[in-house]
Scaffold this active site. Structure first.
Site, PDB file in Angstrom:
ATOM      1  N   ARG A  76     -10.487   9.604   2.345  1.00  0.00           N
ATOM      2  CA  ARG A  76     -10.861   9.593   3.767  1.00  0.00           C
ATOM      3  C   ARG A  76     -10.329  10.815   4.501  1.00  0.00           C
ATOM      4  O   ARG A  76      -9.419  11.506   4.039  1.00  0.00           O
ATOM      5  CB  ARG A  76     -10.339   8.328   4.450  1.00  0.00           C
ATOM      6  CG  ARG A  76      -8.806   8.205   4.481  1.00  0.00           C
ATOM      7  CD  ARG A  76      -8.169   8.785   5.716  1.00  0.00           C
ATOM      8  NE  ARG A  76      -6.715   8.809   5.651  1.00  0.00           N
ATOM      9  CZ  ARG A  76      -6.015   9.876   5.319  1.00  0.00           C
ATOM     10  NH1 ARG A  76      -6.608  11.014   5.000  1.00  0.00           N
ATOM     11  NH2 ARG A  76      -4.690   9.840   5.299  1.00  0.00           N
ATOM     12  N   GLU A 108      -4.375  10.968  15.982  1.00  0.00           N
ATOM     13  CA  GLU A 108      -3.261  11.311  15.081  1.00  0.00           C
ATOM     14  C   GLU A 108      -1.933  10.871  15.680  1.00  0.00           C
ATOM     15  O   GLU A 108      -1.677  11.095  16.871  1.00  0.00           O
ATOM     16  CB  GLU A 108      -3.268  12.832  14.863  1.00  0.00           C
ATOM     17  CG  GLU A 108      -2.966  13.226  13.446  1.00  0.00           C
ATOM     18  CD  GLU A 108      -4.008  12.707  12.459  1.00  0.00           C
ATOM     19  OE1 GLU A 108      -3.692  11.746  11.738  1.00  0.00           O
ATOM     20  OE2 GLU A 108      -5.115  13.246  12.410  1.00  0.00           O
ATOM     21  N   ASP A 111      -1.284   5.501  15.107  1.00  0.00           N
ATOM     22  CA  ASP A 111      -1.282   4.215  14.376  1.00  0.00           C
ATOM     23  C   ASP A 111       0.008   3.425  14.602  1.00  0.00           C
ATOM     24  O   ASP A 111      -0.032   2.240  14.913  1.00  0.00           O
ATOM     25  CB  ASP A 111      -1.564   4.416  12.871  1.00  0.00           C
ATOM     26  CG  ASP A 111      -0.603   5.380  12.190  1.00  0.00           C
ATOM     27  OD1 ASP A 111       0.135   6.111  12.899  1.00  0.00           O
ATOM     28  OD2 ASP A 111      -0.581   5.409  10.951  1.00  0.00           O
ATOM     29  N   GLY A 127      -2.577  13.990  -3.664  1.00  0.00           N
ATOM     30  CA  GLY A 127      -1.534  14.521  -2.791  1.00  0.00           C
ATOM     31  C   GLY A 127      -2.033  15.573  -1.817  1.00  0.00           C
ATOM     32  O   GLY A 127      -1.250  16.334  -1.270  1.00  0.00           O
ATOM     33  N   GLY A 160      -3.613  14.917   1.082  1.00  0.00           N
ATOM     34  CA  GLY A 160      -3.776  14.389   2.433  1.00  0.00           C
ATOM     35  C   GLY A 160      -5.111  13.697   2.663  1.00  0.00           C
ATOM     36  O   GLY A 160      -5.450  13.359   3.794  1.00  0.00           O
ATOM     37  N   SER A 200      -5.905  10.913   0.993  1.00  0.00           N
ATOM     38  CA  SER A 200      -5.625   9.535   0.596  1.00  0.00           C
ATOM     39  C   SER A 200      -6.173   9.135  -0.769  1.00  0.00           C
ATOM     40  O   SER A 200      -6.879   8.136  -0.921  1.00  0.00           O
ATOM     41  CB  SER A 200      -6.100   8.554   1.667  1.00  0.00           C
ATOM     42  OG  SER A 200      -5.291   7.413   1.578  1.00  0.00           O
ATOM     43  N   SER A 201      -5.802   9.923  -1.768  1.00  0.00           N
ATOM     44  CA  SER A 201      -6.084   9.508  -3.141  1.00  0.00           C
ATOM     45  C   SER A 201      -5.325   8.222  -3.461  1.00  0.00           C
ATOM     46  O   SER A 201      -5.771   7.428  -4.287  1.00  0.00           O
ATOM     47  CB  SER A 201      -5.673  10.607  -4.124  1.00  0.00           C
ATOM     48  OG  SER A 201      -4.269  10.754  -4.172  1.00  0.00           O
ATOM     49  N   ASP A 224      -5.748   4.055   5.996  1.00  0.00           N
ATOM     50  CA  ASP A 224      -6.320   4.560   4.743  1.00  0.00           C
ATOM     51  C   ASP A 224      -7.011   3.462   3.945  1.00  0.00           C
ATOM     52  O   ASP A 224      -8.118   3.641   3.431  1.00  0.00           O
ATOM     53  CB  ASP A 224      -5.227   5.193   3.876  1.00  0.00           C
ATOM     54  CG  ASP A 224      -4.542   6.351   4.567  1.00  0.00           C
ATOM     55  OD1 ASP A 224      -4.952   6.692   5.702  1.00  0.00           O
ATOM     56  OD2 ASP A 224      -3.590   6.905   3.998  1.00  0.00           O
ATOM     57  N   TYR A 240       9.264  12.953  11.014  1.00  0.00           N
ATOM     58  CA  TYR A 240       8.408  11.788  11.235  1.00  0.00           C
ATOM     59  C   TYR A 240       9.202  10.648  11.869  1.00  0.00           C
ATOM     60  O   TYR A 240       8.818  10.097  12.905  1.00  0.00           O
ATOM     61  CB  TYR A 240       7.798  11.367   9.900  1.00  0.00           C
ATOM     62  CG  TYR A 240       6.930  10.139   9.948  1.00  0.00           C
ATOM     63  CD1 TYR A 240       5.622  10.207  10.427  1.00  0.00           C
ATOM     64  CD2 TYR A 240       7.410   8.909   9.500  1.00  0.00           C
ATOM     65  CE1 TYR A 240       4.819   9.078  10.470  1.00  0.00           C
ATOM     66  CE2 TYR A 240       6.613   7.779   9.536  1.00  0.00           C
ATOM     67  CZ  TYR A 240       5.319   7.865  10.018  1.00  0.00           C
ATOM     68  OH  TYR A 240       4.547   6.750  10.050  1.00  0.00           O
TER      69      TYR A 240
END
Ligand code: ADP
Ligand code: MG
Length: 407
Positions: free
Chosen positions: A31, A37, A40, A144, A146, A148-149, A194, A244
């Protein structure tokens, strides 16, 4: 490789590994977040879309006598040096065996097996047991990167387990089960975006997701004249000092001073009135979140109305706010957005912003479909010129969510 080709390739790899064709094939997409951003964890809105990049799992009942689940991944980018435990069991190389006679527990931190194993644990916990099977995973979602694997792998696993057991989960329950796998097995305290978009995505639709009520709403984006261009800056700046966690704490501080449970419940006016009581940096963090939640709702309305100039302006405004108020951008992300903006509507760029947590990773741009080639060339060349780094780019229309390709 489109989904059809990826499915065929994965089936071939399965046959190579296990000596017979697979009985089931399940797929789930990666996705990109178009806007919304750092909203969430503030109970706000996000507006992601599924991309035309998928993780596919091929599987069949196990031929072995022992009750084992065999997992292999031939996905590009997966470190060839797998942890020792992933080489053990009865598989020669690169695979793992999960023994269903033993209680399931997480693999060592950092192992890819935690994503499918966590989902399996969720199914077992609700009394849904797939029994032994052999599986092989392949993916066109960069690992990896970004996009969303991780959620694609979780949701593909859940979709496979639904096919094997014949028991379909409620979509929201399925997404939450996958999120729990990422929390408890992969040790990653992610939000709900995700997994929700990977489960619920639909072709030609974005998903407006309310992270407070968890209510998803599909937003049609059927106009074929626009597409989404994703540019990976191919940088990832390591943060010192927990950027973060610090921002999350600043948001909580702001909400507390404003007297609301989360910044979702605050207004721009209330923030201005409370400004004297807030530390300057906390004020700016809150200004981003409150503004971004509003922009996300407006952008969804803009997409519905195919009002692309408005959507584009909201994307640029989002980027400015992330750069100046939230301070999560970096020189490389700013360079791509700046180049895109300089190409402008004349060259087919409608809007552009950083996407994901920040400090590197990808940008997302709204572009005219007919100009994709020239825009990509220009961004790649100018980005290389400014930073010395090769960007990776691809274009996607909003794609469909998880699906069983071979029931
Ligand atoms: P992102 O979700 O942005 O791609 P993450 O760090 O959350 O990045 O997840 C990447 C990790 O997920 C990989 O390092 C690997 O452990 C696991 N993973 C994802 N896709 C696959 C796959 N197809 N095969 C094996 N492991 C995968
Ligand atoms: Mg991830």
């Amino acid at each position: 490789m489109n989904l059809h080709e990826l499915a065929r390739h994965t089936a071939q790899e399965f046959a190579k590994a296990y000596g017979r064709p697979p009985r089931w094939l399940a797929a789930a997409p990666g996705r990109v977040n178009v806007i919304g951003e750092h909203t969430d964890y503030n109970d706000g809105f996000v507006l992601p879309m599924a991309i035309e990049r998928y993780t596919v799992i091929a599987a069949d009942r196990s031929a072995a006598a022992a009750p084992l689940i065999h997992l292999r991944s031939t996905s590009p980018g997966l470190d060839a040096k797998l942890p020792a435990r992933e080489k053990s069991g009865d598989l020669d190389s690169g695979g793992v065996a999960i023994d269903l006679r033993q209680p399931l527990k997480p693999w060592p931190k950092g192992s890819w097996v935690n994503y499918p194993a966590g989902v399996l644990a969720g199914f077992l916990a609700r009394g849904t047991d797939p029994g032994p099977f052999d599986a092989l995973i392949h993916s066109t979602v960069p690992l990896g990167g970004g996009l969303s694997s991780s959620a694609a792998l979780e949701v593909a696993t859940a979709t496979l387990l639904e096919a094997i057991t014949g028991q379909k989960l409620d979509p929201v329950e399925k997404a939450l089960l996958c999120q729990k796998a990422e929390h408890e097995y992969a040790g990653m305290p992610c939000g709900i975006m995700d997994q929700f978009i990977s489960v619920l995505g639909q072709a030609d639709h974005l998903l407006l997701l309310d992270c407070r009520s968890r209510k998803p709403e599909l937003v049609p984006m059927t106009d074929p004249s626009v597409a989404i261009l994703i540019t990976n800056t191919n940088v990832k700046h390591e943060l010192t000092g927990g950027g973060y966690a610090q921002r999350r704490a600043q948001c909580e501080t702001a909400a507390k001073i404003l007297g609301v449970p989360s910044l979702r419940n605050a207004t721009a006016d209330a923030l201005e009135r409370a400004k004297p009581k807030l530390e300057e940096v906390v004020y700016r963090r809150a200004r981003h979140v409150i503004g971004e939640i509003e922009r996300t709702v407006h952008a969804a309305a803009g997409v519905r109305a195919a009002n692309w100039p408005t959507v584009g302006q909201l994307m640029y405004a989002s980027h400015r706010s992330l750069r100046e108020d939230y301070e999560v951008s970096c020189a490389e992300l700013d360079a791509v957005v700046d180049i895109a903006q300089s190409i402008g509507p004349g060259g087919g760029v409608i809007g552009c912003r950083m996407t994901g947590g920040g400090f590197g990773g990808c940008t997302v741009a709204l572009v005219e479909t007919t100009a994709v080639e020239s825009i990509s060339r220009k961004i790649a060349a100018d980005y290389k010129g400014r930073t010395g780094i090769e960007a990776t780019m691809f274009v996607s229309r909003p794609a469909g969510g998880a699906t069983v390709l071979k029931p």
